[in-house]
Design a protein around this motif. Structure first.
Motif, mmCIF file in Angstrom:
data_model
loop_
_atom_site.group_PDB
_atom_site.id
_atom_site.type_symbol
_atom_site.label_atom_id
_atom_site.label_comp_id
_atom_site.label_asym_id
_atom_site.label_seq_id
_atom_site.Cartn_x
_atom_site.Cartn_y
_atom_site.Cartn_z
ATOM 1 N N GLN A 71 44.467 21.919 -32.933
ATOM 2 C CA GLN A 71 45.122 22.429 -31.845
ATOM 3 C C GLN A 71 45.816 23.698 -32.053
ATOM 4 O OE1 GLN A 71 46.429 19.640 -28.602
ATOM 5 N NE2 GLN A 71 48.533 20.233 -29.554
ATOM 6 N N THR A 72 45.832 24.787 -31.336
ATOM 7 C CA THR A 72 46.484 26.162 -31.538
ATOM 8 C C THR A 72 47.417 26.587 -30.277
ATOM 9 O OG1 THR A 72 44.549 26.730 -32.951
ATOM 10 C CG2 THR A 72 46.045 28.570 -31.930
ATOM 11 N N LEU A 73 48.440 27.144 -30.503
ATOM 12 C CA LEU A 73 49.379 27.618 -29.557
ATOM 13 C C LEU A 73 49.323 29.031 -29.535
ATOM 14 C CD1 LEU A 73 52.461 26.602 -27.853
ATOM 15 C CD2 LEU A 73 52.318 28.660 -28.574
ATOM 16 N N TYR A 74 48.697 29.762 -28.837
ATOM 17 C CA TYR A 74 48.779 31.307 -28.827
ATOM 18 C C TYR A 74 49.966 31.755 -28.038
ATOM 19 C CZ TYR A 74 43.926 31.144 -30.910
ATOM 20 O OH TYR A 74 42.839 30.796 -31.480
ATOM 21 N N TYR A 75 50.825 32.561 -28.571
ATOM 22 C CA TYR A 75 51.768 33.230 -27.756
ATOM 23 C C TYR A 75 51.422 34.801 -27.601
ATOM 24 C CZ TYR A 75 56.707 34.924 -26.769
ATOM 25 O OH TYR A 75 57.577 35.235 -26.264
ATOM 26 N N VAL A 76 51.071 35.172 -26.400
ATOM 27 C CA VAL A 76 50.739 36.472 -26.202
ATOM 28 C C VAL A 76 52.250 37.328 -25.888
ATOM 29 C CG1 VAL A 76 49.391 38.231 -25.165
ATOM 30 C CG2 VAL A 76 48.644 35.729 -25.728
ATOM 31 N N THR A 77 52.424 38.437 -26.634
ATOM 32 C CA THR A 77 53.911 38.654 -26.284
ATOM 33 C C THR A 77 53.847 40.389 -26.523
ATOM 34 O OG1 THR A 77 56.257 38.706 -27.000
ATOM 35 C CG2 THR A 77 54.694 38.427 -28.703
ATOM 36 N N ASP A 78 55.010 41.036 -26.703
ATOM 37 C CA ASP A 78 54.827 42.409 -27.063
ATOM 38 C C ASP A 78 56.510 42.781 -27.340
ATOM 39 O OD1 ASP A 78 53.487 45.297 -26.636
ATOM 40 O OD2 ASP A 78 55.330 45.429 -26.054
ATOM 41 N N PRO A 79 56.785 43.719 -28.580
ATOM 42 C CA PRO A 79 58.009 44.045 -28.734
ATOM 43 C C PRO A 79 58.956 44.584 -27.666
ATOM 44 C CG PRO A 79 56.451 44.783 -30.375
ATOM 45 C CD PRO A 79 55.714 44.432 -29.096
ATOM 46 N N MET A 80 58.376 45.101 -26.743
ATOM 47 C CA MET A 80 58.932 45.732 -25.577
ATOM 48 C C MET A 80 59.108 44.618 -24.178
ATOM 49 S SD MET A 80 58.160 49.660 -25.349
ATOM 50 C CE MET A 80 59.160 50.007 -23.760
ATOM 51 N N CYS A 81 58.678 43.501 -24.448
ATOM 52 C CA CYS A 81 58.587 42.617 -23.069
ATOM 53 C C CYS A 81 60.055 42.058 -23.098
ATOM 54 C CB CYS A 81 57.575 41.722 -23.443
ATOM 55 S SG CYS A 81 57.615 40.121 -22.375
ATOM 56 N N MET A 125 51.384 34.140 -32.936
ATOM 57 C CA MET A 125 51.783 35.138 -32.235
ATOM 58 C C MET A 125 51.022 36.393 -32.072
ATOM 59 S SD MET A 125 55.596 37.250 -32.321
ATOM 60 C CE MET A 125 56.638 35.965 -31.916
ATOM 61 N N VAL A 126 50.656 36.541 -30.943
ATOM 62 C CA VAL A 126 49.346 37.716 -30.773
ATOM 63 C C VAL A 126 50.259 39.088 -29.926
ATOM 64 C CG1 VAL A 126 47.262 38.124 -29.744
ATOM 65 C CG2 VAL A 126 47.839 35.916 -30.480
ATOM 66 N N MET A 127 49.950 40.122 -30.442
ATOM 67 C CA MET A 127 50.358 41.381 -29.773
ATOM 68 C C MET A 127 49.703 42.042 -28.809
ATOM 69 S SD MET A 127 53.365 42.166 -31.347
ATOM 70 C CE MET A 127 53.724 40.429 -31.579
ATOM 71 N N GLY A 128 50.136 42.155 -27.590
ATOM 72 C CA GLY A 128 49.393 42.486 -26.521
ATOM 73 C C GLY A 128 49.256 43.873 -26.202
ATOM 74 N N LEU A 180 43.701 46.206 -37.428
ATOM 75 C CA LEU A 180 44.216 44.882 -37.188
ATOM 76 C C LEU A 180 44.948 44.629 -35.746
ATOM 77 C CD1 LEU A 180 45.989 44.698 -40.595
ATOM 78 C CD2 LEU A 180 44.093 43.234 -39.927
ATOM 79 N N LEU A 181 45.442 45.482 -35.376
ATOM 80 C CA LEU A 181 45.966 45.586 -33.978
ATOM 81 C C LEU A 181 45.188 45.445 -33.001
ATOM 82 C CD1 LEU A 181 48.715 45.405 -32.254
ATOM 83 C CD2 LEU A 181 48.731 47.839 -32.087
#
Length: 313
Positions: free
Chosen positions: A34-44, A69-72, A197-198
């Protein structure tokens, strides 16, 4: 959280989410756990407001899933025209009152005047450094670095698109480290490989169908799961875990010892302690004195909010 808010991936503006329901999804990927993806951004800004709830979710329920954690990619660069005229965003300075409103209702402090004085030009440089740390060091270190970046931007009003600021943050982050070189991380983040990578994160959020931040996507073992848009109460995520694990009981881990929690998060704001330990704001100072040796931490105040720093780090 008092509001279900989201930072829109296309306009860059933080506003109420249109997605009030928890959405069922099916992602065709191969994963054994099971995986939890957290989609976020440094400026959010709403991701910053979400930190207290996210911390508690990970502490008490993180043993149930792999956390990613995933950069958006919230802001590549400012365009020439109006950014979001409907919401009054015509220039970077117009972001300040939006951020300050988020800080006021969430009580995760946000200064915001950096967007008037020295506007952040892009969230991509910090995001690429996140990916470089993930690649050269570890996912855990990368997540901790993003926390430092958020504090620097929202609380201490630093321009996180400035290469000198980012280098300084890296030096601060790796001050006691001998095996990881800041120069190597910067070199990778600025290389074609770092950009690739990004882009891999951007490809993933496209597959996940994410349009704003914060978004959490929980996938169970057969890659069917739930997408939750916006910052929600902890109970929403716990209920989702229960729905995805109907065959087994969901048992939270005990709350962490305060000294261990502060050591793992060297700077904690009052709201984070309140949420973690189910406290009222006025009871936090006494709680700190009761469970910590006063010589092991300092208490400071910024923008009307107390924060606590471990002196052992």
């Amino acid at each position: 959280m008092e509001k279900n808010m989201v930072c829109d991936i296309y306009s860059g503006v933080c506003k109420p989410s249109d997605a009030n329901k928890v959405e069922t999804i099916n992602l065709n990927t191969n994963s054994a756990k099971q995986t939890l993806y957290y989609v976020t951004d440094p400026m959010c800004s709403h991701c910053w407001a979400f930190e207290p709830t996210l911390n508690k979710l990970l502490v008490q329920y993180g043993h149930l899933f792999n956390f990613q954690m995933v950069m958006g990619g919230l802001l590549e660069e400012w365009g020439d025209g109006p950014i979001d005229p409907v919401n009054g965003i015509f220039k970077p300075a117009d972001v300040t009152p939006h951020w300050q409103e988020v800080g006021q209702y969430s009580r995760m402090p946000i200064d915001g005047t950096i967007m008037e004085l020295d506007p952040v030009q892009s969230s991509y440089p910090a995001s690429r450094i996140y990916k470089a740390i993930q690649h050269l060091d570890s996912p855990t270190s990368a997540i901790k670095f993003i926390r430092l970046v958020r504090e620097s931007l929202f609380v201490f009003n630093q321009n996180i698109s400035d290469e000198h600021i980012l280098k300084s943050l890296l030096q601060q982050f790796y001050k006691n480290e001998t095996t990881v070189r800041v120069e190597d991380i910067l070199a990778l983040s600025n290389s074609d490989k770092g950009k690739k990578l990004l882009l891999e994160d951007f490809d993933l959020i496209h597959k996940l169908g994410v349009r704003g931040f914060p978004t959490i996507v929980l996938l169970n073992n057969d890659n069917r799961g739930t997408k939750i848009v916006g910052a929600r109460e902890l109970s929403v995520y716990v209920d989702t875990l229960k729905n995805l694990n109907k065959s087994s009981e969901i048992v939270p881990k005990p709350l962490p010892d305060l000294s261990l929690y502060l050591n793992s998060h060297p700077r904690l704001f009052s709201k984070e302690i309140e949420v973690m330990y189910n406290l009222q704001k006025e009871n936090v100072p006494e709680f700190m004195q009761q469970y910590l040796n006063h010589s092991n931490y300092t208490t400071q105040n910024i923008l009307g909010e107390n924060y606590y720093e471990s002196v052992l780090n």
